[in-house]
Write an enzyme that holds these catalytic residues in place. Structure first.
Site, PDB file in Angstrom:
ATOM      1  N   ASP A 169     103.854  31.184  34.639  1.00  0.00           N
ATOM      2  CA  ASP A 169     103.143  30.570  35.750  1.00  0.00           C
ATOM      3  C   ASP A 169     103.906  29.304  36.155  1.00  0.00           C
ATOM      4  O   ASP A 169     104.782  28.823  35.431  1.00  0.00           O
ATOM      5  CB  ASP A 169     101.698  30.263  35.367  1.00  0.00           C
ATOM      6  CG  ASP A 169     100.815  30.153  36.605  1.00  0.00           C
ATOM      7  OD1 ASP A 169     101.368  30.005  37.720  1.00  0.00           O
ATOM      8  OD2 ASP A 169      99.583  30.192  36.480  1.00  0.00           O
TER       9      ASP A 169
HETATM   10  C1  BGC Z   1      98.946  29.686  39.793  1.00  0.00           C
HETATM   11  C2  BGC Z   1      99.313  31.150  39.890  1.00  0.00           C
HETATM   12  C3  BGC Z   1     100.201  31.389  41.078  1.00  0.00           C
HETATM   13  C4  BGC Z   1     101.407  30.492  40.986  1.00  0.00           C
HETATM   14  C5  BGC Z   1     102.394  30.677  42.109  1.00  0.00           C
HETATM   15  C6  BGC Z   1     100.142  28.789  39.911  1.00  0.00           C
HETATM   16  O1  BGC Z   1      99.790  27.471  40.015  1.00  0.00           O
HETATM   17  O2  BGC Z   1      98.266  29.461  38.587  1.00  0.00           O
HETATM   18  O3  BGC Z   1      98.147  31.924  39.955  1.00  0.00           O
HETATM   19  O4  BGC Z   1     100.545  32.737  41.154  1.00  0.00           O
HETATM   20  O5  BGC Z   1     100.980  29.161  40.980  1.00  0.00           O
HETATM   21  O6  BGC Z   1     101.917  30.212  43.290  1.00  0.00           O
END
Ligand code: BGC
Length: 992
Positions: free
Chosen positions: A553
């Site tokens: 993530d």
């Molecule tokens: C979130 C994810 C997301 C990623 C990319 C993160 O902050 O937890 O769910 O896919 O960002 O945008």
């Protein structure tokens, strides 16, 4: 009849062969006694390889799947007709007898060679040979001429990622298995006087050192149908005929010349050195195999990987962003500044143009021309915005969810995106956690079923289809257990709970073919998810055999420092990649330190290679090498096609849940309707928390929907108040409208931005100001219908009593207004049911249906309030009445490994057609590991016309659906009672 036919064929064939025995040339006759491994090696290619060199041969194979030496001996002792006998005669004619005895095959020809092998799993365990081999050899010799030579067929080690149970005997280590097979083979040769060894195992292992890599098997242990089998056959050819196979002119149709060369050499070296691996890494094909789309994907990956420098490999494992804003000037700069070798970009644009420019940069300015993988968060739509996923789950209609994701894939792909970070399948039981909006609620099975539907929708039938994108299951794993509902924090998850609650949706969705996952932010009982070797590697790779990509993530690698696990960014990278995180999203740890870590050997080169391999595989699967660019299309043809909007409307309609109705709904013949509240004439907040590229101008507002629906009524709107704050100046107008009206529709709830990431709320009650407005409107004595927009279950407080009806519309996206209006008017019969419990009070959280039983079921309740939820999981009203008949089962005594079908008739006793969702729960009164009070195992939603009865039928698998998992993830099923519960009916079944 069949046997007679086979016998005649055999007879004819032997007459035919007999004539040729007299021929002058030496004819080699070989019989392989074995199983699928010898079948793999001798039944294809060997005859043709021999013929190409003018060699005459008769090749036969005695086949029983998975047959061990012990079983061969038992078959011999009992004279059992247990084999399938296949023989290729001198003229290539193939004959087959299906019930053959060993003795008969031994006498069928005057064999020059008879080969034996041990079953693959035991072939490296010499102790498994000794009790059977001497007697078996004596038996064979009693039927054959002394001139016949007994030869040994050396089998091969499994693919390193094989999930074959027997691989565990070798610690799931390929080289260990290979070494054991060689040791056993050497001993056999020495002890039992075998005159020759067929080194298939070594040939396969040699081939693995070439650009083919560990792609010799088709299922982890059988040989690849083309080049794997060919390799083994080459080893047989050279051994039997004593002629080098290198340069043999026969190769299977469509086998690439580079592969032919590599496999022939692998076999040749194996015959020269049957017990040791010859490294053939130097045998790189001149031409770039990876650009040849006719070659098997894994070969392309290996070829490309073999050409990459460490710097190129490292860059592939990073994800940056592109197009953080849409200002024209910025675009070029960013494209130029991003390295052409970057693995992936999060693409914030909506037009193919910027992507294509960046892709050109990668394809043309990098040495190897590896296309970039463009990702984006299309969570519940791209431009056509569907209801939030929590709402989608309440539709209980996986078909609709699949269709929605297919539409999202189409809008997304045509805009330049190959990969969406969706679906989120985190089981979550705490509505204070803002991200409950993004998932499918509190139940593991529900998350699994909708996860599967989303994967099918995004990925379509083929990933390289022009309208398919890759799905990414997130957030792996346990993120939904966030302590006290706060985002990014610790999660306390026992191994048992991990296995029975948080992992099942992932296991299910992977079975649907999901090609990537995202490692989560949370700390799982002391080991952060993004450094958790157990979940990332032992479970996902070793146990489930997942070969796809794991992306961290955003910043999750760097956050290992905040979580007090890593000293610094370099160590964070080391921990993450060694645990199993392939790609670093925006932490800048891999790009800065991975090369150093590999050079220092704190990250094995093989670990780096494996991560790159996973990413490259995905790029090939998506067809990016063949089609790196997105065709330029007009936005008006891409977005909000009529069928897409219609699908979004249908999803909205089916996901809305009628929580309460005293008969006020549906509204008939209303003259004056007041529509009040901060959501009534609001567009943006209908979109919810993650609206992609949804635009306010597309949104159908509630007021417009209601006005359009109630054409015969007079509609008045008053905002009343904002979502929060203290400004009550609008109350007056709202009260006047209410007093004027026959019925008031109160449109209250949460702003879209109140849920989603980083939106934990300690207080999930309806905001004070909205409660106050509600109370005042109620005091007018008018009928009040509460329409709720929210991204999480709320604590509704007095508003429940103050409403005549409550419609939970969630955050329906761009196209929900007509569904709300249709439900109010009765044009649509509501059919949604809750996928997440509504607590009565915040003090009850966590509250969910599938809790475990209490030690004192009649005690332990709250002293200051009810202990039951306000609206439980599965709750949802309709305008018609359904009655459930008695349950029946295809059998009541069940056996492990069996199946049972359970059915229930459901009647629509009201006077409106409706769609009913039937839930089937399992409940076990006792079990060696205690189980939830009930567990959802199946659901089905079907239309039942008024006055009709429909039978719902569910087939359950005794082991899977009535069993349970232990804390190692082993599925077990105990004998005893099990209850099947559907509606208010229960059926007792017994497992023996
Ligand atoms: C979130 C994810 C997301 C990623 C990319 C993160 O902050 O937890 O769910 O896919 O960002 O945008």
């Amino acid at each position: 009849m069949k046997r007679i036919r086979c016998f005649i064929v055999l007879l004819l064939a032997s007459i035919l062969f007999a004539g040729e025995v007299c021929a002058k040339e030496k004819i080699v006759r070989v019989l392989a006694i074995g199983n699928s491994f010898s079948e793999d090696a001798v039944c294809q290619n060997l005859y043709e390889l021999a013929t190409a060199e003018g060699q005459k041969c008769v090749i036969a194979n005695m086949y029983i799947g998975g047959c061990s030496l012990e079983r061969h001996l038992n078959n011999a002792r009992g004279n059992l007709k247990a084999y399938r006998y296949q023989k290729i005669g001198l003229n290539g004619l193939r004959v087959q007898a299906d019930s053959m005895m060993l003795s008969k095959a031994l006498k069928d020809e005057s064999w020059d060679y008879i080969s034996l092998q041990q079953v693959s799993g035991l072939s490296g365990i010499y102790d498994s040979y000794t009790p059977f081999l001497p007697e078996l050899i004596r038996y064979i010799k009693s039927f054959i001429s002394p001139k016949t030579k007994l030869i040994w067929h050396q089998t091969w080690a499994y693919a390193q990622n094989s999930t074959h149970k027997d691989f565990e005997r070798y610690g799931c280590n390929q080289m260990k298995m290979y070494g054991s097979i060689m040791d056993a083979s050497k001993k056999v040769m020495k002890e039992y006087g075998f005159s020759l060894i067929i080194p298939s195992g070594t040939a396969v292992q040699n081939a693995r050192t070439t650009f083919i890599g560990d792609n010799m098997n088709r299922d982890g242990y059988h040989l690849n149908l083309i080049y794997g089998r060919y390799t083994a056959a080459c080893a047989w050819f050279e051994t039997l005929f004593g002629k080098s196979v290198v340069g043999n002119t026969y190769a299977p149709k469509n086998m690439h010349p580079a592969l032919v060369k590599a496999t022939q050499e692998a076999a040749h070296q194996a015959v020269l050195h049957p017990f040791e691996v010859t490294n053939l890494k130097a045998l790189t094909p001149g031409e770039k195999l990876y650009t040849d789309s006719s070659l098997p994907l894994d070969i392309r990956v290996e070829d490309l990987l073999g050409r990459m420098t460490i710097e190129e490999k490292v860059l592939q494992l990073n994800q940056y962003t592109l197009g953080t804003n849409n200002i024209e000037n910025n675009k070029g700069v960013e494209v130029k500044n991003t390295p052409a070798e970057i693995g992936s970009l999060i693409y914030f644009g909506t037009e193919p143009d910027l992507r294509n420019r960046m892709q050109h940069h990668a394809m043309e300015n990098s040495r190897l021309g590896i296309p970039i993988l463009f990702g984006y968060d299309a969570i519940h739509g791209f431009r056509t915005i569907f209801p939030i996923p929590l709402a989608q789950a309440c539709s209980w209609n996986p078909g609709l969810v699949e269709q929605g994701c297919r539409i999202t894939a189409q809008e997304t792909k045509l805009s330049g995106i190959d990969w969406t970070f969706s679906p989120m399948i985190d089981v979550s039981r705490d509505p204070r956690w803002g991200r409950v909006a993004e998932g499918y609620g509190e139940d593991p099975y529900t998350n699994g079923v909708f996860g599967q539907a989303a994967v099918r929708g995004y990925q379509g039938k083929r990933l390289d289809d022009s309208l398919s994108i890759a799905a990414c299951l997130k957030h792996y794993v346990g993120y939904g257990a966030s302590e006290a509902g706060r985002d990014y924090v610790y999660t306390e998850i026992s191994r048992q709970t991990l296995w029975d609650t948080y992992l099942p949706p992932y296991e299910m969705s992977l079975r649907s073919g999901a090609v990537s996952l995202m490692s989560s932010f949370n700390n799982i009982s002391g080991i952060p998810s993004s450094a958790n070797h157990y979940t990332l590697t032992e479970v996902l790779r070793n146990k489930w055999g997942f070969r796809g990509l794991m992306v961290s993530d955003w910043g999750a690698v760097m956050q290992l420092i905040n979580q007090k696990m890593a000293r610094d960014l370099k160590e964070a990278g080391k921990l993450a990649i060694n645990a199993g995180v392939d790609m670093d999203m925006m932490s800048h740890s891999y790009d800065k330190y991975l090369k150093e870590l590999v050079e220092e050997k704190t990250v094995e080169p093989a670990v780096l290679d494996e991560s790159v391999r996973r990413l490259l595989r995905l790029k090939f699967q998506l067809g990016l090498f063949e089609n790196p660019y997105t065709p330029q299309t007009d936005a008006s043809t891409r977005f909000r096609r009529p069928a897409s909007v219609k699908a979004a409307e249908e999803m909205s309609a089916q996901s809305m849940v009628l929580l309460k109705n005293d008969g006020t709904l549906p509204l008939r013949a209303v003259k004056r309707l007041a529509v009040i509240g901060p959501m009534a004439n609001n567009a943006h907040d209908l979109l919810g928390c993650w609206w992609g590229h949804g635009e306010d101008k597309d949104i159908h507002k509630l007021l417009d929907g209601i006005t359009g629906e109630f054409k015969a009524s007079e509609v008045r709107y008053a905002k009343g108040c904002d979502f929060s704050g203290e400004d009550e100046t609008g109350f007056q107008e709202a009260l006047q409208s209410a007093k004027w009206a026959d019925v008031v529709v109160m449109c209250l709830g949460e702003k879209g931005s109140w849920s989603g990431e980083n939106n934990s709320h300690a207080d999930i009650t309806l905001p004070q100001i909205q409660q106050h407005l509600m109370q005042k409107i109620h005091a007018t004595g008018k009928k009040v219908i509460l329409v709720l927009a929210n991204g999480r279950p709320l604590v509704l407080g007095p508003a429940v009593e103050q409403s005549n009806a409550i419609l939970e519309m969630w955050q329906p996206g761009t196209d929900g207004a007509s569904a709300v209006a249709g439900i109010l008017s009765g044009r649509i019969n509501p059919s949604g049911k809750l996928a997440m419990t509504f607590p009565y009070s915040q003090g009850q959280i966590p509250i969910y249906y599938n809790r475990r039983s209490s030690a004192r079921p009649n005690q332990g309740f709250y002293k200051d309030m009810v202990s039951e939820p306000l609206y439980p999981f599965g709750h949802g009203l309709s305008y018609t009445r359904y009655s459930y008949g008695e349950l029946s089962a295809s059998k009541t005594v069940l056996h492990k490994g069996g199946k049972v079908s359970v059915s229930v008739p459901v009647s629509n006793d009201g006077d409106m057609d409706g769609m009913e969702t039937v839930f089937l729960y399992v409940s076990c009164p006792y079990s060696r590991i205690t189980r939830p009070v009930k567990e959802l195992k199946r659901f089905d939603k079907r239309m039942i016309r008024k006055g009709e009865t429909v039978r719902f039928e569910f087939v359950l698998d005794v082991n899977k659906d009535l069993g349970f998992v232990d804390e190692q993830g082993n599925q077990f099923v105990d004998a005893g009672e099990v209850n099947i519960c559907i509606g208010d009916k229960t059926l007792k079944l017994h497992i023996e």
